[in-house]
Design a protein around this motif. Structure first.
Motif, mmCIF file in Angstrom:
data_model
loop_
_atom_site.group_PDB
_atom_site.id
_atom_site.type_symbol
_atom_site.label_atom_id
_atom_site.label_comp_id
_atom_site.label_asym_id
_atom_site.label_seq_id
_atom_site.Cartn_x
_atom_site.Cartn_y
_atom_site.Cartn_z
ATOM 1 N N THR A 198 -7.350 8.431 -2.854
ATOM 2 C CA THR A 198 -8.504 8.006 -2.678
ATOM 3 C C THR A 198 -8.992 6.509 -3.230
ATOM 4 N N SER A 199 -8.517 6.215 -4.626
ATOM 5 C CA SER A 199 -8.740 4.936 -5.001
ATOM 6 C C SER A 199 -7.806 3.865 -4.434
ATOM 7 N N VAL A 200 -6.573 4.130 -4.124
ATOM 8 C CA VAL A 200 -5.429 3.232 -3.523
ATOM 9 C C VAL A 200 -6.104 2.791 -1.801
ATOM 10 N N ILE A 201 -6.672 3.884 -1.336
ATOM 11 C CA ILE A 201 -7.156 3.543 0.104
ATOM 12 C C ILE A 201 -8.625 3.090 0.143
ATOM 13 N N GLY A 202 -9.375 3.086 -1.128
ATOM 14 C CA GLY A 202 -10.721 2.612 -0.858
ATOM 15 C C GLY A 202 -11.774 3.393 -0.790
ATOM 16 N N LEU A 203 -11.432 4.944 -1.102
ATOM 17 C CA LEU A 203 -12.580 5.814 -0.937
ATOM 18 C C LEU A 203 -13.163 6.102 -2.332
ATOM 19 N N LYS A 204 -14.150 6.839 -2.334
ATOM 20 C CA LYS A 204 -14.886 7.345 -3.494
ATOM 21 C C LYS A 204 -14.314 8.673 -3.994
ATOM 22 N N VAL A 251 0.907 -1.288 -0.160
ATOM 23 C CA VAL A 251 -0.177 -0.085 -0.081
ATOM 24 C C VAL A 251 1.049 1.297 0.032
ATOM 25 N N ARG A 290 2.066 1.526 -3.473
ATOM 26 C CA ARG A 290 1.095 2.169 -4.338
ATOM 27 C C ARG A 290 0.935 3.838 -4.193
ATOM 28 N N THR A 297 1.215 7.603 -6.485
ATOM 29 C CA THR A 297 0.210 8.583 -6.932
ATOM 30 C C THR A 297 0.586 9.970 -6.949
ATOM 31 N N ASN A 343 -7.357 12.055 -6.168
ATOM 32 C CA ASN A 343 -8.364 10.937 -6.721
ATOM 33 C C ASN A 343 -7.416 9.480 -6.762
ATOM 34 N N GLU A 344 -6.245 9.647 -7.107
ATOM 35 C CA GLU A 344 -5.415 8.275 -7.260
ATOM 36 C C GLU A 344 -5.379 7.768 -5.670
#
Length: 60
Positions: free
Chosen positions: A42-48, A28, A31, A35, A39-40
């Motif tokens: 948020t996608s790595v940590i699982g948020l919208k 993690v 990753r 970033t 937005n990248e």
């Protein structure tokens, strides 16, 4: 000086050994290092994704 029933510790405790990082945590972190935008992240940590009238926002 009054006598104490407690013994005096003269030896220093051994320093704690460094822990090996968890492989999942390391993945993690790598990753997140790659970033470039919020937005990248948020996608790595699982948020919208972050959206607004003027496009993606900088901070969550």
């Amino acid at each position: 000086m009054a006598k104490s029933s407690l013994t005096r510790v003269t030896d220093k405790a051994a320093p704690p050994r460094p822990r090996k990082p968890d492989p999942a945590t390391e993945q993690v972190v790598e990753r997140l290092r790659r970033t470039r935008s919020a937005n990248e992240i948020t996608s790595v940590i699982g948020l919208k994704p972050i959206r607004g009238r003027s496009g993606p926002k900088i901070a969550y």
